[in-house]
Design a protein around this motif. Structure first.
Motif, PDB file in Angstrom:
ATOM      1  N   THR A   2       0.843  -1.188   0.000  1.00 37.83           N
ATOM      2  CA  THR A   2       0.000   0.000   0.000  1.00 37.83           C
ATOM      3  C   THR A   2       0.878   1.237   0.000  1.00 37.83           C
ATOM      4  OG1 THR A   2      -1.599  -1.195   1.341  1.00 37.83           O
ATOM      5  CG2 THR A   2      -1.830   1.187   1.224  1.00 37.83           C
ATOM      6  N   GLN A  38     -10.215  10.954   7.872  1.00 41.39           N
ATOM      7  CA  GLN A  38      -9.302  10.012   7.222  1.00 41.39           C
ATOM      8  C   GLN A  38      -8.716   9.044   8.236  1.00 41.39           C
ATOM      9  OE1 GLN A  38      -6.339  12.192   5.037  1.00 41.39           O
ATOM     10  NE2 GLN A  38      -7.775  12.919   3.479  1.00 41.39           N
ATOM     11  N   ASN A  41     -11.235   6.437   8.972  1.00 42.80           N
ATOM     12  CA  ASN A  41     -11.457   5.518   7.852  1.00 42.80           C
ATOM     13  C   ASN A  41     -10.271   4.594   7.594  1.00 42.80           C
ATOM     14  OD1 ASN A  41     -13.986   6.612   7.421  1.00 42.80           O
ATOM     15  ND2 ASN A  41     -13.248   8.091   5.923  1.00 42.80           N
ATOM     16  N   LEU A  42      -9.136   4.854   8.198  1.00 43.49           N
ATOM     17  CA  LEU A  42      -7.954   4.015   7.952  1.00 43.49           C
ATOM     18  C   LEU A  42      -8.145   2.586   8.448  1.00 43.49           C
ATOM     19  CD1 LEU A  42      -4.854   6.281   8.696  1.00 43.49           C
ATOM     20  CD2 LEU A  42      -5.534   5.292   6.526  1.00 43.49           C
ATOM     21  N   SER A  43      -8.854   2.411   9.550  1.00 41.96           N
ATOM     22  CA  SER A  43      -9.015   1.059  10.090  1.00 41.96           C
ATOM     23  C   SER A  43      -9.804   0.156   9.144  1.00 41.96           C
ATOM     24  CB  SER A  43      -9.703   1.120  11.458  1.00 41.96           C
ATOM     25  OG  SER A  43     -10.973   1.721  11.324  1.00 41.96           O
ATOM     26  N   SER A  44     -10.670   0.740   8.349  1.00 39.35           N
ATOM     27  CA  SER A  44     -11.456  -0.064   7.416  1.00 39.35           C
ATOM     28  C   SER A  44     -10.847  -0.107   6.018  1.00 39.35           C
ATOM     29  CB  SER A  44     -12.889   0.488   7.336  1.00 39.35           C
ATOM     30  OG  SER A  44     -12.864   1.806   6.837  1.00 39.35           O
ATOM     31  N   SER A  45      -9.641   0.430   5.865  1.00 35.92           N
ATOM     32  CA  SER A  45      -9.037   0.485   4.528  1.00 35.92           C
ATOM     33  C   SER A  45      -8.519  -0.868   4.061  1.00 35.92           C
ATOM     34  CB  SER A  45      -7.893   1.505   4.509  1.00 35.92           C
ATOM     35  OG  SER A  45      -6.830   1.065   5.335  1.00 35.92           O
ATOM     36  N   GLY A  47      -5.563  -2.242   4.683  1.00 36.74           N
ATOM     37  CA  GLY A  47      -4.120  -2.317   4.524  1.00 36.74           C
ATOM     38  C   GLY A  47      -3.481  -3.062   5.678  1.00 36.74           C
ATOM     39  N   VAL A  52      -1.172   1.094   8.025  1.00 30.90           N
ATOM     40  CA  VAL A  52      -2.240   1.866   8.658  1.00 30.90           C
ATOM     41  C   VAL A  52      -1.666   2.697   9.796  1.00 30.90           C
ATOM     42  CG1 VAL A  52      -4.350   1.677  10.043  1.00 30.90           C
ATOM     43  CG2 VAL A  52      -4.089   0.298   7.991  1.00 30.90           C
ATOM     44  N   GLN A  55       0.322   5.639   8.403  1.00 34.02           N
ATOM     45  CA  GLN A  55      -0.589   6.663   7.879  1.00 34.02           C
ATOM     46  C   GLN A  55      -1.264   7.422   9.030  1.00 34.02           C
ATOM     47  OE1 GLN A  55      -3.206   4.521   5.224  1.00 34.02           O
ATOM     48  NE2 GLN A  55      -1.894   4.931   3.449  1.00 34.02           N
ATOM     49  N   GLN A  56      -1.644   6.714  10.069  1.00 33.98           N
ATOM     50  CA  GLN A  56      -2.248   7.365  11.219  1.00 33.98           C
ATOM     51  C   GLN A  56      -1.271   8.360  11.863  1.00 33.98           C
ATOM     52  OE1 GLN A  56      -3.566   4.174  13.757  1.00 33.98           O
ATOM     53  NE2 GLN A  56      -5.670   4.268  12.975  1.00 33.98           N
TER      54      GLN A  56
END
Length: 112
Positions: A2, A38, A41-45, A47, A52, A55-56
């Motif tokens: 990713t 954002q 929403n990262l937890s459901s991405s 990746g 994750v 990105q967080q």
């Protein structure tokens, strides 16, 4: 794999009016809301956990920077307000002195 993408934003902190500062604060607040969304929403991405987490962290750093910019703008507004208040006080004190209301340094003694 990713790819990690982060949006960067730059905002000039010099403003000429309170309305400009208010609009900057509103814009920064909107950006913070978008970044917060954002992060949620990262937890459901889907990746990997490392991606994750990275990105967080990036998004949290951006949020902190935006919050610092807001604090800086608010501090500038407070300084402007203080300067205006001091100018008004000095102008009011200046108006008190004069011919009709002499001070120690601005008085005329007339002896007849």
């Amino acid at each position: 794999m990713t790819t990690i993408s982060a949006t960067s934003s730059s905002v000039s902190t010099a403003s000429t009016s309170d309305s400009g500062s208010s609009s900057q604060i509103a814009q920064l607040t909107k950006q913070i809301a978008k970044l917060t969304e954002q992060v949620k929403n990262l937890s459901s991405s889907g990746g990997s956990t490392e991606d994750v987490q990275q990105q967080q962290e990036l998004l949290q750093q951006q949020i902190e920077l935006l919050q610092q910019q807001i604090a800086q703008i608010e501090q500038q507004q407070a300084q402007k307000a203080l300067q205006q208040q001091q100018q008004q006080q000095s102008a009011a004190e200046t108006k008190k002195e004069g011919v009709n209301k002499p001070s120690d340094t601005n008085a005329i003694d007339i002896y007849v």
